[in-house]
Structure formats: C-alpha cells, structure tokens
Motif scaffolding. Sequence first.
Motif, PDB file in Angstrom:
ATOM      1  N   ARG A  25       0.853  -1.192   0.000  1.00  0.00           N
ATOM      2  CA  ARG A  25       0.000   0.000   0.000  1.00  0.00           C
ATOM      3  C   ARG A  25       0.887   1.239   0.000  1.00  0.00           C
ATOM      4  O   ARG A  25       1.886   1.300   0.717  1.00  0.00           O
ATOM      5  N   ASP A  26       0.520   2.183  -0.852  1.00  0.00           N
ATOM      6  CA  ASP A  26       1.227   3.463  -0.908  1.00  0.00           C
ATOM      7  C   ASP A  26       0.744   4.323   0.262  1.00  0.00           C
ATOM      8  O   ASP A  26      -0.431   4.684   0.329  1.00  0.00           O
ATOM      9  N   ARG A  27       1.647   4.605   1.214  1.00  0.00           N
ATOM     10  CA  ARG A  27       1.251   5.376   2.395  1.00  0.00           C
ATOM     11  C   ARG A  27       0.811   6.788   2.021  1.00  0.00           C
ATOM     12  O   ARG A  27       0.023   7.417   2.729  1.00  0.00           O
ATOM     13  N   LYS A  28       1.312   7.299   0.900  1.00  0.00           N
ATOM     14  CA  LYS A  28       1.009   8.672   0.510  1.00  0.00           C
ATOM     15  C   LYS A  28      -0.368   8.794  -0.118  1.00  0.00           C
ATOM     16  O   LYS A  28      -1.121   9.727   0.168  1.00  0.00           O
ATOM     17  N   THR A  29      -0.712   7.851  -1.005  1.00  0.00           N
ATOM     18  CA  THR A  29      -1.982   7.939  -1.732  1.00  0.00           C
ATOM     19  C   THR A  29      -3.044   6.985  -1.200  1.00  0.00           C
ATOM     20  O   THR A  29      -4.228   7.147  -1.502  1.00  0.00           O
ATOM     21  N   GLY A  30      -2.619   5.967  -0.437  1.00  0.00           N
ATOM     22  CA  GLY A  30      -3.568   4.987   0.085  1.00  0.00           C
ATOM     23  C   GLY A  30      -3.945   3.905  -0.903  1.00  0.00           C
ATOM     24  O   GLY A  30      -4.701   2.995  -0.568  1.00  0.00           O
ATOM     25  N   ARG A  31      -3.414   3.923  -2.122  1.00  0.00           N
ATOM     26  CA  ARG A  31      -3.802   2.945  -3.134  1.00  0.00           C
ATOM     27  C   ARG A  31      -3.051   1.629  -2.938  1.00  0.00           C
ATOM     28  O   ARG A  31      -1.936   1.593  -2.429  1.00  0.00           O
ATOM     29  N   SER A  32      -3.689   0.535  -3.349  1.00  0.00           N
ATOM     30  CA  SER A  32      -3.036  -0.765  -3.322  1.00  0.00           C
ATOM     31  C   SER A  32      -2.027  -0.856  -4.457  1.00  0.00           C
ATOM     32  O   SER A  32      -2.284  -0.380  -5.576  1.00  0.00           O
ATOM     33  N   VAL A  33      -0.883  -1.472  -4.187  1.00  0.00           N
ATOM     34  CA  VAL A  33       0.162  -1.606  -5.190  1.00  0.00           C
ATOM     35  C   VAL A  33       0.756  -3.007  -5.101  1.00  0.00           C
ATOM     36  O   VAL A  33       0.493  -3.762  -4.167  1.00  0.00           O
ATOM     37  N   VAL A  34       1.564  -3.333  -6.099  1.00  0.00           N
ATOM     38  CA  VAL A  34       2.363  -4.553  -6.094  1.00  0.00           C
ATOM     39  C   VAL A  34       3.826  -4.144  -6.003  1.00  0.00           C
ATOM     40  O   VAL A  34       4.280  -3.296  -6.776  1.00  0.00           O
ATOM     41  N   ILE A  35       4.554  -4.725  -5.050  1.00  0.00           N
ATOM     42  CA  ILE A  35       5.965  -4.388  -4.849  1.00  0.00           C
ATOM     43  C   ILE A  35       6.808  -5.606  -5.210  1.00  0.00           C
ATOM     44  O   ILE A  35       6.652  -6.673  -4.623  1.00  0.00           O
ATOM     45  N   LYS A  36       7.680  -5.432  -6.201  1.00  0.00           N
ATOM     46  CA  LYS A  36       8.547  -6.509  -6.675  1.00  0.00           C
ATOM     47  C   LYS A  36       9.958  -6.228  -6.151  1.00  0.00           C
ATOM     48  O   LYS A  36      10.569  -5.231  -6.539  1.00  0.00           O
ATOM     49  N   ILE A  37      10.471  -7.112  -5.290  1.00  0.00           N
ATOM     50  CA  ILE A  37      11.777  -6.922  -4.663  1.00  0.00           C
ATOM     51  C   ILE A  37      12.772  -7.899  -5.298  1.00  0.00           C
ATOM     52  O   ILE A  37      12.537  -9.107  -5.334  1.00  0.00           O
ATOM     53  N   LEU A  38      13.873  -7.350  -5.806  1.00  0.00           N
ATOM     54  CA  LEU A  38      14.867  -8.172  -6.490  1.00  0.00           C
ATOM     55  C   LEU A  38      15.464  -9.194  -5.534  1.00  0.00           C
ATOM     56  O   LEU A  38      15.768  -8.895  -4.383  1.00  0.00           O
ATOM     57  N   LYS A  39      15.672 -10.400  -6.026  1.00  0.00           N
ATOM     58  CA  LYS A  39      16.253 -11.453  -5.195  1.00  0.00           C
ATOM     59  C   LYS A  39      17.718 -11.145  -4.877  1.00  0.00           C
ATOM     60  O   LYS A  39      18.409 -10.461  -5.642  1.00  0.00           O
ATOM     61  N   GLU A  40      18.162 -11.702  -3.741  1.00  0.00           N
ATOM     62  CA  GLU A  40      19.499 -11.383  -3.250  1.00  0.00           C
ATOM     63  C   GLU A  40      20.596 -11.804  -4.219  1.00  0.00           C
ATOM     64  O   GLU A  40      21.630 -11.149  -4.309  1.00  0.00           O
ATOM     65  N   GLU A  41      20.390 -12.922  -4.944  1.00  0.00           N
ATOM     66  CA  GLU A  41      21.452 -13.387  -5.838  1.00  0.00           C
ATOM     67  C   GLU A  41      21.741 -12.407  -6.967  1.00  0.00           C
ATOM     68  O   GLU A  41      22.808 -12.441  -7.576  1.00  0.00           O
ATOM     69  N   PHE A  42      20.785 -11.515  -7.277  1.00  0.00           N
ATOM     70  CA  PHE A  42      21.004 -10.498  -8.298  1.00  0.00           C
ATOM     71  C   PHE A  42      21.415  -9.161  -7.679  1.00  0.00           C
ATOM     72  O   PHE A  42      22.093  -8.362  -8.319  1.00  0.00           O
ATOM     73  N   ALA A  43      20.996  -8.929  -6.423  1.00  0.00           N
ATOM     74  CA  ALA A  43      21.202  -7.621  -5.806  1.00  0.00           C
ATOM     75  C   ALA A  43      22.662  -7.326  -5.490  1.00  0.00           C
ATOM     76  O   ALA A  43      23.022  -6.184  -5.223  1.00  0.00           O
ATOM     77  N   SER A  44      23.523  -8.345  -5.505  1.00  0.00           N
ATOM     78  CA  SER A  44      24.929  -8.110  -5.168  1.00  0.00           C
ATOM     79  C   SER A  44      25.715  -7.471  -6.310  1.00  0.00           C
ATOM     80  O   SER A  44      26.828  -7.000  -6.105  1.00  0.00           O
ATOM     81  N   ASP A  45      25.150  -7.435  -7.505  1.00  0.00           N
ATOM     82  CA  ASP A  45      25.839  -6.849  -8.657  1.00  0.00           C
ATOM     83  C   ASP A  45      25.370  -5.405  -8.838  1.00  0.00           C
ATOM     84  O   ASP A  45      24.256  -5.146  -9.299  1.00  0.00           O
ATOM     85  N   GLU A  46      26.232  -4.445  -8.476  1.00  0.00           N
ATOM     86  CA  GLU A  46      25.842  -3.040  -8.487  1.00  0.00           C
ATOM     87  C   GLU A  46      25.516  -2.540  -9.888  1.00  0.00           C
ATOM     88  O   GLU A  46      24.565  -1.779 -10.095  1.00  0.00           O
ATOM     89  N   GLY A  47      26.303  -2.974 -10.888  1.00  0.00           N
ATOM     90  CA  GLY A  47      26.035  -2.540 -12.264  1.00  0.00           C
ATOM     91  C   GLY A  47      24.685  -3.008 -12.752  1.00  0.00           C
ATOM     92  O   GLY A  47      23.940  -2.251 -13.403  1.00  0.00           O
ATOM     93  N   PHE A  48      24.339  -4.246 -12.434  1.00  0.00           N
ATOM     94  CA  PHE A  48      23.037  -4.774 -12.833  1.00  0.00           C
ATOM     95  C   PHE A  48      21.911  -4.011 -12.143  1.00  0.00           C
ATOM     96  O   PHE A  48      20.909  -3.662 -12.766  1.00  0.00           O
ATOM     97  N   CYS A  49      22.073  -3.760 -10.820  1.00  0.00           N
ATOM     98  CA  CYS A  49      21.036  -3.048 -10.068  1.00  0.00           C
ATOM     99  C   CYS A  49      20.808  -1.644 -10.635  1.00  0.00           C
ATOM    100  O   CYS A  49      19.673  -1.190 -10.771  1.00  0.00           O
ATOM    101  N   SER A  50      21.910  -0.960 -10.983  1.00  0.00           N
ATOM    102  CA  SER A  50      21.767   0.375 -11.563  1.00  0.00           C
ATOM    103  C   SER A  50      21.023   0.323 -12.888  1.00  0.00           C
ATOM    104  O   SER A  50      20.169   1.163 -13.184  1.00  0.00           O
ATOM    105  N   GLY A  51      21.348  -0.686 -13.716  1.00  0.00           N
ATOM    106  CA  GLY A  51      20.652  -0.836 -15.001  1.00  0.00           C
ATOM    107  C   GLY A  51      19.178  -1.113 -14.816  1.00  0.00           C
ATOM    108  O   GLY A  51      18.339  -0.592 -15.560  1.00  0.00           O
ATOM    109  N   LEU A  52      18.842  -1.932 -13.803  1.00  0.00           N
ATOM    110  CA  LEU A  52      17.438  -2.235 -13.547  1.00  0.00           C
ATOM    111  C   LEU A  52      16.672  -0.982 -13.143  1.00  0.00           C
ATOM    112  O   LEU A  52      15.555  -0.733 -13.615  1.00  0.00           O
ATOM    113  N   LEU A  53      17.264  -0.172 -12.275  1.00  0.00           N
ATOM    114  CA  LEU A  53      16.586   1.056 -11.845  1.00  0.00           C
ATOM    115  C   LEU A  53      16.477   2.055 -12.991  1.00  0.00           C
ATOM    116  O   LEU A  53      15.499   2.812 -13.069  1.00  0.00           O
ATOM    117  N   ASP A  54      17.454   2.047 -13.904  1.00  0.00           N
ATOM    118  CA  ASP A  54      17.384   2.936 -15.065  1.00  0.00           C
ATOM    119  C   ASP A  54      16.188   2.595 -15.956  1.00  0.00           C
ATOM    120  O   ASP A  54      15.439   3.480 -16.381  1.00  0.00           O
TER     121      ASP A  54
END
Length: 545
Positions: A25-54
């Motif tokens: 839930r978005d605390r600001k708007t109150g709307r329901s959302v889906v939150i996708k959290i990257l798995k740890e095996e991918f999160a250790s690669d900083e270059g990949f994480c930056s590309g994903l956020l881009d």
Amino acid sequence: MDREERYFVGERLGEGASFSVHRGRDRKTGRSVVIKILKEEFASDEGFCSGLLDVAERALRIDHPSLVRVLGAGRGDQRPFVVCEWRPGSGLRQKLLVEGRIEPRQALTWAAQVARTLSALHAMGEVHGDVRPEHVVICGPEGAKLRDHLLSLPFLSHPVFREYWLQRSAPYVAPEVIQGQEPSSASDIYSLGALLYEMLTGSPPFTGESTGQVLIKHFREDPPSLRRTLPSAPPELDELIRRCLSKRPSARPSAKEVAERLTEILARLRSGSSNRLASTRRSFRPRGVVDSFLMSLLRACAWTMGVFLGVGIILGLLYLAWRLTTPKEVTVPYVIGLPLTEAEGLMRQHGLRLRWAGEEYSDRYPPGTVIRTDPPPGQRVKEGREVRAIISKGAELVEVPDVVGLPLESAKREIEAAGLSVGDVSRRYDPYASLGEVVDQWPRPGAKVAKGGEVSLVVSKGPRPKEGRYASEELEPKSAEVEVLVPAGLGKQRVRIEVEDADGVRTVFDEFCSPGERVKERVDGRGRMVIRVFINEELVEEREI
C-alpha cells in the motif's frame, strides 16, 4: 525512494525467477500496489542493479490503459524494488495450466489486445522485450494486459544473468536475440506469435528436453503448422502465425498489422455460417400390389426404427445417470507460494479440497505459504478429491556463535557445528592477537540468521613489524571524535569506521543505521593515525590525525 517510508509491504503474493512479489500500500496515496523486490542473488551486482533502476525509470514514463503501470522504483535494505499498480486478475500462465489451452475466439481476442498494446509501445520507441504468458494478466472485462515491460533488458545486457534469462524465456525468444542482438519490435512479434500458438494448441511451437534444444530449434526448424494440431483453424490464421515466427525480422508483420488481421479473422469466425446442403423430398404414391407391398415395408421399417429408438433412449438415460453419478475430472491449480487461506479458496473454485499435510522449513517461501502439493499442479484428478499441501515454516534460523579469540580452524568448526558456513576470510595486523587468531566477525555473535548462511571472519597477522612504516614515528597516544550523518532516502545502510595507526588497521564501528541517524564514535590510537569512514563499503571520508 525509501521503501519503508513510502510503502507498506504486505503479504507475499508469490515468487518469480527474479523477484519476490508482495501486495503493498502506498502510504502517501492509500492505493493498493504490487511491490517486486529483487532477489538477493542479483542484488549483489551493483552494475546490474543500476541498469534495472534505469529501465524502471523509463517504464515510469510509459502510460497506456493495457499496460500494468510502473509507479516507482528504488532501493530498500540494499535491494532494488519496483512498484506497479495493483490490477485484480489472473495470469495467462495459470489459465494455461488449468485449462490446457484457450478457446480459439478468446485466444484471438486476447492476442489482438496484446498486439495493440505492443503497437502503442513500439510507436513510443520502446519495446516490451519479454512477451510470454507470465507477463500477460487477464483483468476480467478489461481483457489482456501486459506487465513488466522493459524489465528484461538489464538481464540481456549482463554477461552472466543473460543465460539465466534465456532459460526462462527459451520457448518465446527470437533467433536474433539468442545471437546477442538487442530486443526489437520484430522480436516482440516473434514472441507474440509463439504466445498465440501456445494459447491455441496448449504448447509452444518449439519444445525440447533442455533449454539448448529449444534454442537450436528456433534457428533450424520451421514453425509447425497450426492446422496440424487445430484442423479447424482458418488458413489465414495459420499463415499469420507463420509470418510472426519468421526467422528474418524484416519478414515479420508489425504489431498494428497483427492486431488488424486478428480482428478481421475474429469477426469472420463470429459472423460466419456454414453452407447447408439443400435436401429434396420425392413423393410417391403406391398403387395396386406394389402399393400394398411398399406400405407393409414402410410399416416394418417404422416398427424397427421404433425399437432402435426405444433402445437408444434407454441407453441414453443409463449414460446420463452414469455421468451424473461419476465425478468429472479437473486440473489441480497452481497454488505454490500462496498463503494457506488463498490456496484453500482457489482449490474450492476448482472443486477440490486442500488439506494441511505438514510443515517444513523453507528459505524460499514465507511462513504460512504452500511449498508443494500432492498431486502436483497441472495433474488431472477427480472432482472433490483431497489435495495434500506442505506449508512453509519460513527459513530455519540459527544463532551465530562467538568465535572472536579462537584460532581459525577452531572458529570454522564452531561455525559449521551451528549449521552455518565460513564466508570471506580477510587478514590484518593486530597488536593484541596472535597469528591466526580471529579478531572480528560478521554477522555479530548472537545474531539470528538463516541456516546455511555465511559468517565472514577477520584473522590476525600478528603485530605489525616495527621496522616497517611506523618505526621512526613517535608512538604517542591519540584520540579523536568521529561523527557520521547517515544519508536519507536509501533505507538502512552499513556504516563502518576504520582506523590505521602504529598498531595496524582495525574496525572500531560496524553497524546498519537508519537514514538521518547521527553516529558518534571516539577513536583511540598511537602515533600517526588515519581514520576512514565507509558507507555501504564506499569510502566517504578519510582524515589523518
């Protein structure tokens, strides 16, 4: 964007190959959302994480009624996350698992909607990059919607994760993408062709016992004819799918053309009528002896037909009674990763009963969710049957032992006896510890971690030799106050303060701190003293005392 401050993370909805998916839930708007959290095996690669956020930032700017919108992205607990709008519905993959294949008119309707969505994306200069059943959501009267647009691009540009992506998407990936080219509008059409073929037949056009076999078939084999599996399919539909699955990208139709052709075919299927052969009746009037003979013959035929008709009615009634008393077959739905109550509801919808059959530890599925079922998902069973489910107790937690002060080999035995393993082992000079003695560890003693996790160690190299760097310096005691302000907006961060002096290099502070928190630490040393401050292992301050 701070995940903890902006979003409430609720129950886990499931777990994909790359993300764990949560209702939020978005605390600001109150709307329901889906939150996708990257798995740890991918999160250790900083270059990949930056590309994903881009690419998530690019997806933020795309708004189309048939796309599941990306609403935000950021990092929380050092792991990237992507926030999408909540769209009630069921995934196409789940429908295929349950139904086997989709009724042709419905399949063409959904495929046309996906094609129109792709056409809009391509007109914006963007591509989806990963069209497959897992990324199509059926939202009731609104029909088919695409999700996770652009999010496959970081996987394709990564030398290691690319192979992982190919394993997931092998049945739908275009030949040129397999060769290393970037996804394009033409590769999206290839994937759409494979998707439509699977909806109509229940299986992708190219299958195999391994990922490699499937990928080779994309290059070497012509797509199978739709009419071989579905003889009633219109020839123009078979030809359209063949064009979509062409090996040459330039020979494939545009998304707009695919949508138009599917709409035309669908209209003909809905309004078309089969030609009926006109029947003619010949009348005759029997006369004389011939008339009498023919009338007798007709009466005999009518009696015989009556007998057969009566027998047929009796057999039909017996068959109807058998059908009414014999349970029909249904398909076990996919409930892996669902909370127990949701899994029970889905089973009831399919005419089945879910029974709790035990619990097991699992570091993959959260507590209270289904790990596996017996019979497994996709199996055909009698309606009303009981399905046994094993429920997750969550990851098994163990306490990290205190191994500081032990020789390295003894520390390893203690760690392994606790159900953990030894991770990185680094070494440093220490004036108070003998050679080979553990002087620091992470996680800290007493911490609760998942069984099988790693404990990193720092081992003493003994006192620093005096003939080295500090031999000529006065070893007078020194002290300094260090103050660190934790930056805001990135979730909890690791703050580490390191000092180097005549006695060597050592860590005097190492903890995870909240944004905005002020860390104050007194540092003592001897002789020339250098203080270094690291945030998330990145040097942010260095000064000499």
